[in-house]
Design an enzyme around this catalytic site. Sequence first.
Site, PDB file in Angstrom:
ATOM      1  N   LEU C  80      69.544  52.559  64.387  1.00  0.00           N
ATOM      2  CA  LEU C  80      71.055  52.944  63.327  1.00  0.00           C
ATOM      3  C   LEU C  80      70.732  52.264  62.457  1.00  0.00           C
ATOM      4  CD1 LEU C  80      72.861  53.573  66.058  1.00  0.00           C
ATOM      5  CD2 LEU C  80      72.495  55.611  64.348  1.00  0.00           C
ATOM      6  N   LEU C 129      66.873  52.579  68.610  1.00  0.00           N
ATOM      7  CA  LEU C 129      65.892  54.452  68.440  1.00  0.00           C
ATOM      8  C   LEU C 129      64.666  54.399  68.634  1.00  0.00           C
ATOM      9  CD1 LEU C 129      68.140  56.839  69.693  1.00  0.00           C
ATOM     10  CD2 LEU C 129      68.356  57.593  66.931  1.00  0.00           C
ATOM     11  N   ASP C 160      70.309  54.346  74.097  1.00  0.00           N
ATOM     12  CA  ASP C 160      70.253  55.612  73.870  1.00  0.00           C
ATOM     13  C   ASP C 160      68.604  55.979  74.023  1.00  0.00           C
ATOM     14  OD1 ASP C 160      68.557  54.387  71.706  1.00  0.00           O
ATOM     15  OD2 ASP C 160      70.184  54.395  70.197  1.00  0.00           O
TER      16      ASP C 160
END
Lengths: 257, 257, 257
Positions: C80, C129, C160
């Site tokens: 992100l 991520l 995540d």
Amino acid sequence: MGSPEVHGFQEESPEELDPLEQGLEDRVATEAEAEKPVVREQLAEPGGHEGAAEPAEHGRPDCSKLVLLSAVGSVFCCGLDFIYFIRHLTDDHKRESARMAEAIRSFVNTFIHFTKPIIVAVIGPAIWLGASILPLCDLVWANEKAWFQTPYTTFGQSPDGCSTVMFPKVMGGASANEMLLCGLKLKAQEVSGKGLVSWVFWPGTFIQDVMDRIKELTSSNPVLLEESNSLVHCNMSLELKQANERECEVLKKIWGL
Amino acid sequence: MGSPEVHGFQEESPEELDPLEQGLEDRVATEAEAEKPVVREQLAEPGGHEGAAEPAEHGRPDCSKLVLLSAVGSVFCCGLDFIYFIRHLTDDHKRESARMAEAIRSFVNTFIHFTKPIIVAVIGPAIWLGASILPLCDLVWANEKAWFQTPYTTFGQSPDGCSTVMFPKVMGGASANEMLLCGLKLKAQEVSGKGLVSWVFWPGTFIQDVMDRIKELTSSNPVLLEESNSLVHCNMSLELKQANERECEVLKKIWGL
Amino acid sequence: MGSPEVHGFQEESPEELDPLEQGLEDRVATEAEAEKPVVREQLAEPGGHEGAAEPAEHGRPDCSKLVLLSAVGSVFCCGLDFIYFIRHLTDDHKRESARMAEAIRSFVNTFIHFTKPIIVAVIGPAIWLGASILPLCDLVWANEKAWFQTPYTTFGQSPDGCSTVMFPKVMGGASANEMLLCGLKLKAQEVSGKGLVSWVFWPGTFIQDVMDRIKELTSSNPVLLEESNSLVHCNMSLELKQANERECEVLKKIWGL
């Protein structure tokens, strides 16, 4: 927080503690605001487990971020006190087997349902329950001179601490059985290679290094630590609870023979 | 127990066996009271699997403690006999595909549901089903010169032996796919590092070392061995049975193309 | 297939690409017939994920065999874009948190439900991520100079990419938490030992070696690749979908604070 205590897993020779080791208790308590697990080296009294690894309830809000399980001697934890146990079994097999199995069931469930991160600092030998519960903890740090062994079958016991489920998950079934069925004794570096231990520290600076890393961890947002921890755990808590039940049923059955 | 036999997985050159290797059969049978799996190197006949890894039924009580799967040649096990198989497929694809898939399904289910510990001593190459079933066994010991390979896709096959579930559990998905999709060939030390093998023995003393460790294991309480083993297995038997079904369905589909 | 594109995960300094790296795009496209994932280094726009890792739909039949995710710079993927994200959060916490969580949920689900093998070639740093999704891929190859880090808690984020389920499965819970809770930075060889990476290539020949292995893989029967892949995945897709939901709910909650 007054003078909260962090009792070690083991107090082999408290009189021999060096000042640095003595200092561990206060610093974990004050710097890490850790909870206050009272886990004795040997669960001599079946009821003795009740305070184990559970936050002390003193009527004040729980502002701790994590729990550090360690020891203030040269041994980490040797699990059950077999001598006590075998003596009691002699008197009333059935009743004592049930009581002891219930004590272990409850002790292990405390780990399964604990919501804050549990960090373990294994300073020396971790045997039976002292080794089997490690995969139920969140970070497992070991002194390079620590060793790990679960010689259940050699001593006529069956595995506990959810090790029949977690050891295979962590290191694969064959390596798990080398420990659970064959009682293989492994060094810190070896279990680290298998995933049971996540960090190996050198003996000379073990306590200092552990405290440095705890300090770092406690600088994190406590909500975040608990949420992240809960994400990792929620996937397995039912499976672990069932494994614990099964293991305790088998222990009861074997002790009752 | 009369003269029970322990047939190896493979009898590549029986005439070349040295006395030590020849002695393996008797000693496993007498010292370890092992069961008598008859697993041929190559499942030439679909029906040939029926006695595989199952205790011989001779109308006498089963007093064995564990099963040792080994080989009396230089190869451990190469799985299916593709030449036999492809010849039969030529005649009647649909019927033969179904028969062969059923044979594998049943063979693998025997491992899944086996209640006593299965120890595997991998003396040499373990290929396809000879490697894929290893995570279904309880202790996997390998000769240092053994190697492991599951080149399914290279030979137009899909994975079997629950390897699509167990390989990722043991070594992680990416390493599993290096073996299952890419057919990566690994040495004993390498698969040991990945958890597929739990102990590597040196070639010169392989058989002696295996027998020493078997002797040690068989000194354990057999009830305890079986109970501990069952605790480790019960958590996964449904999942494995379903994986076996899925894998055999895909094999049938691919063979029927 | 016209001139399909394979966009890298990262285009740090496109102008600095050497000819060999530039050539990667065309060769993957033509030699491997790979699909065309468009995954940007940083998911700056919540909606920007929609084409990510999904085959381009150009109204022509999908004749690809696998997907290769790589990068044409020196960085693999940093997840992100926190700067974009924090700016947007300032305006409307609740709405933006929900949008961003949904973007991640959908991005990760694409990996979970993808039916063809996903091969990842990690040329450089893989962060957040960019590292957490690796266990959702089928083969993970890394440049020896790549490194891996998921410092979620340090940056006030929760994990995540199903990492709370997959990291413990791959490397055991304690090692997983060293990465997820402590943000431990690991080199390619180290994560290879833990099972996150399945092969480490030397920097000098990284791209050539990746292409050679892709060429080999694409010589396999595509039906077989997809069937084998599906066997490995079907066992976990529900569990992963649920983990993804849980992780995104926690992210939304944390962002909304």
